[in-house]
Design a protein around this motif. Sequence first.
Motif, PDB file in Angstrom:
ATOM      1  N   ILE A 135       0.924  -1.214  -0.055  1.00 51.63           N
ATOM      2  CA  ILE A 135       0.121   0.174   0.016  1.00 51.63           C
ATOM      3  C   ILE A 135       0.837   1.230  -0.114  1.00 51.63           C
ATOM      4  O   ILE A 135       0.558   2.272  -0.786  1.00 51.63           O
ATOM      5  CB  ILE A 135      -0.783   0.107   1.061  1.00 51.63           C
ATOM      6  CG1 ILE A 135      -1.794  -1.259   1.104  1.00 51.63           C
ATOM      7  CG2 ILE A 135      -1.661   1.410   1.307  1.00 51.63           C
ATOM      8  CD1 ILE A 135      -2.915  -1.335   2.442  1.00 51.63           C
ATOM      9  N   ALA A 136       1.939   1.259   0.779  1.00 51.45           N
ATOM     10  CA  ALA A 136       2.865   2.462   0.955  1.00 51.45           C
ATOM     11  C   ALA A 136       3.447   2.684  -0.686  1.00 51.45           C
ATOM     12  O   ALA A 136       3.979   3.946  -0.822  1.00 51.45           O
ATOM     13  CB  ALA A 136       3.952   2.137   1.897  1.00 51.45           C
ATOM     14  N   GLN A 137       3.710   2.023  -1.430  1.00 54.87           N
ATOM     15  CA  GLN A 137       4.329   2.162  -2.594  1.00 54.87           C
ATOM     16  C   GLN A 137       3.278   2.997  -3.565  1.00 54.87           C
ATOM     17  O   GLN A 137       3.767   3.617  -4.317  1.00 54.87           O
ATOM     18  CB  GLN A 137       4.561   0.796  -3.366  1.00 54.87           C
ATOM     19  CG  GLN A 137       5.876   0.343  -2.692  1.00 54.87           C
ATOM     20  CD  GLN A 137       6.432  -0.981  -3.515  1.00 54.87           C
ATOM     21  OE1 GLN A 137       6.975  -0.970  -4.576  1.00 54.87           O
ATOM     22  NE2 GLN A 137       6.506  -2.333  -2.687  1.00 54.87           N
ATOM     23  N   GLY A 141       3.802   6.641  -4.863  1.00 54.84           N
ATOM     24  CA  GLY A 141       3.834   6.747  -6.476  1.00 54.84           C
ATOM     25  C   GLY A 141       5.115   5.965  -7.019  1.00 54.84           C
ATOM     26  O   GLY A 141       5.419   5.921  -8.084  1.00 54.84           O
ATOM     27  N   GLU A 142       5.606   4.935  -6.265  1.00 56.16           N
ATOM     28  CA  GLU A 142       6.633   3.979  -6.682  1.00 56.16           C
ATOM     29  C   GLU A 142       5.997   2.921  -7.719  1.00 56.16           C
ATOM     30  O   GLU A 142       6.792   2.467  -8.506  1.00 56.16           O
ATOM     31  CB  GLU A 142       7.094   3.313  -5.691  1.00 56.16           C
ATOM     32  CG  GLU A 142       7.951   4.383  -4.641  1.00 56.16           C
ATOM     33  CD  GLU A 142       8.599   3.780  -3.339  1.00 56.16           C
ATOM     34  OE1 GLU A 142       8.444   2.557  -3.348  1.00 56.16           O
ATOM     35  OE2 GLU A 142       9.112   4.398  -2.649  1.00 56.16           O
ATOM     36  N   SER A 155      -4.118   8.809   3.106  1.00 54.22           N
ATOM     37  CA  SER A 155      -4.552  10.081   2.076  1.00 54.22           C
ATOM     38  C   SER A 155      -3.675   9.987   0.912  1.00 54.22           C
ATOM     39  O   SER A 155      -2.617   9.124   0.654  1.00 54.22           O
ATOM     40  CB  SER A 155      -4.039  11.205   2.997  1.00 54.22           C
ATOM     41  OG  SER A 155      -2.632  11.352   3.305  1.00 54.22           O
ATOM     42  N   ASP A 156      -4.030  10.922  -0.274  1.00 56.24           N
ATOM     43  CA  ASP A 156      -3.478  10.873  -1.498  1.00 56.24           C
ATOM     44  C   ASP A 156      -3.462   9.604  -2.297  1.00 56.24           C
ATOM     45  O   ASP A 156      -2.712   9.374  -3.041  1.00 56.24           O
ATOM     46  CB  ASP A 156      -2.012  11.504  -1.241  1.00 56.24           C
ATOM     47  CG  ASP A 156      -1.832  12.655  -0.613  1.00 56.24           C
ATOM     48  OD1 ASP A 156      -2.526  13.653  -0.987  1.00 56.24           O
ATOM     49  OD2 ASP A 156      -0.795  12.777   0.168  1.00 56.24           O
ATOM     50  N   HIS A 276      -4.997  12.010  -7.612  1.00 53.44           N
ATOM     51  CA  HIS A 276      -4.659  13.105  -9.079  1.00 53.44           C
ATOM     52  C   HIS A 276      -3.381  12.685  -9.998  1.00 53.44           C
ATOM     53  O   HIS A 276      -2.879  13.774 -10.542  1.00 53.44           O
ATOM     54  CB  HIS A 276      -4.102  14.590  -8.161  1.00 53.44           C
ATOM     55  CG  HIS A 276      -5.143  15.054  -7.120  1.00 53.44           C
ATOM     56  ND1 HIS A 276      -6.489  15.304  -7.456  1.00 53.44           N
ATOM     57  CD2 HIS A 276      -4.824  15.086  -5.832  1.00 53.44           C
ATOM     58  CE1 HIS A 276      -7.069  15.551  -6.314  1.00 53.44           C
ATOM     59  NE2 HIS A 276      -6.305  15.609  -5.259  1.00 53.44           N
ATOM     60  N   ALA A 277      -3.069  11.400  -9.953  1.00 56.12           N
ATOM     61  CA  ALA A 277      -2.311  11.093 -10.877  1.00 56.12           C
ATOM     62  C   ALA A 277      -2.899   9.960 -11.970  1.00 56.12           C
ATOM     63  O   ALA A 277      -3.288   8.959 -11.577  1.00 56.12           O
ATOM     64  CB  ALA A 277      -0.970  10.370 -10.286  1.00 56.12           C
ATOM     65  N   SER A 278      -3.178  10.366 -13.334  1.00 53.65           N
ATOM     66  CA  SER A 278      -3.945   9.635 -14.240  1.00 53.65           C
ATOM     67  C   SER A 278      -3.198   8.232 -14.332  1.00 53.65           C
ATOM     68  O   SER A 278      -1.837   8.296 -14.647  1.00 53.65           O
ATOM     69  CB  SER A 278      -4.187  10.013 -15.370  1.00 53.65           C
ATOM     70  OG  SER A 278      -5.014  11.514 -15.236  1.00 53.65           O
ATOM     71  N   LEU A 279      -3.840   7.273 -14.529  1.00 53.60           N
ATOM     72  CA  LEU A 279      -3.126   5.906 -14.859  1.00 53.60           C
ATOM     73  C   LEU A 279      -3.065   5.903 -16.331  1.00 53.60           C
ATOM     74  O   LEU A 279      -3.752   6.363 -17.102  1.00 53.60           O
ATOM     75  CB  LEU A 279      -4.129   4.727 -14.509  1.00 53.60           C
ATOM     76  CG  LEU A 279      -4.324   4.484 -12.923  1.00 53.60           C
ATOM     77  CD1 LEU A 279      -5.297   3.258 -13.076  1.00 53.60           C
ATOM     78  CD2 LEU A 279      -3.036   4.124 -12.318  1.00 53.60           C
TER      79      LEU A 279
END
Length: 301
Positions: A135-137, A141-142, A155-156, A276-279
Amino acid sequence: MDVTLRQLRAFVALARTGGFTRAAESLHITQSALSGLIKELETQLGVRLVDRSTRRIQLSEVGREFHSVATRVLRDLDGALDNIDNLKRLRRGIVRIAAPQLMASTLIPEVIAGFRQAHPDIQIHLMDCAVESAIAQAVRGEVDISIGPSREGLSDVVADPLFDLPFMAVFPPGHPLDSLKRIGWADLMRHPVIVLQGQFTDQLAIDLQKQSSITPVRPSHEVTFMSTALSMVNAGLGVTAGLPYAQHLVDLYGLRMRLLHDPEIRRQFFIYSRQHASLSPAAEAFVQYLHEHVGQREWGI
């Protein structure tokens, strides 16, 4: 200067064909439209690019220098557009996934194999790790997506529900639990219980206290990975509780898996991605395929 792509393409086509008629035909426009584009380009630049005569056209000295630049610009742009088109059509791309070690050794390889058959040009990078690390990755954003159970305080990230499954008792063949028509948590805890470390057991204890009067789980062994717990169960060191998506690995160990009652406790798993980061198109297609694959499973319950 407001030079347009249509002007650049008209100029390069004219230089390539050596005449207005053939250049217009190659671009599927009229000769007058082509002539107008060249005039607009020369006006924008303030120089003559083409020396015209009744028989043929020639590039001026400035035109020859500009032609090499225009050709390179259009080649780079067309390459970039082709690359985007390939990504969109799933002809190329990379999907990075983080998944808990048990899921990475059971469910996810099946999904990857099926997805690769449909999209052989897409690369899949799978990182198998502990639940919290997976989950942390996604949070950092890794990876494009990670898969894991519900967690508070995240969050995020965007949490896309994947499945909701009940806990199952896992034990060796011939174990006393196998003779029971209905296995409850109290029945399970009469035997040495092997559990996962950290939030897995903590949340399980909270759920048991909320839904029953059963005392918290007092494990005989705490391990990091469920595959270790299954191996220990196979060695006769105790019993454990797991989720039905691990049925394939449970079968490989020759163990039994049956639904736990009184109470029935469930776990919901999500597909996590960074907010807020598109796949990418490839990642979106993989997520869709993952949902379809899970939707077809009966989980052996």
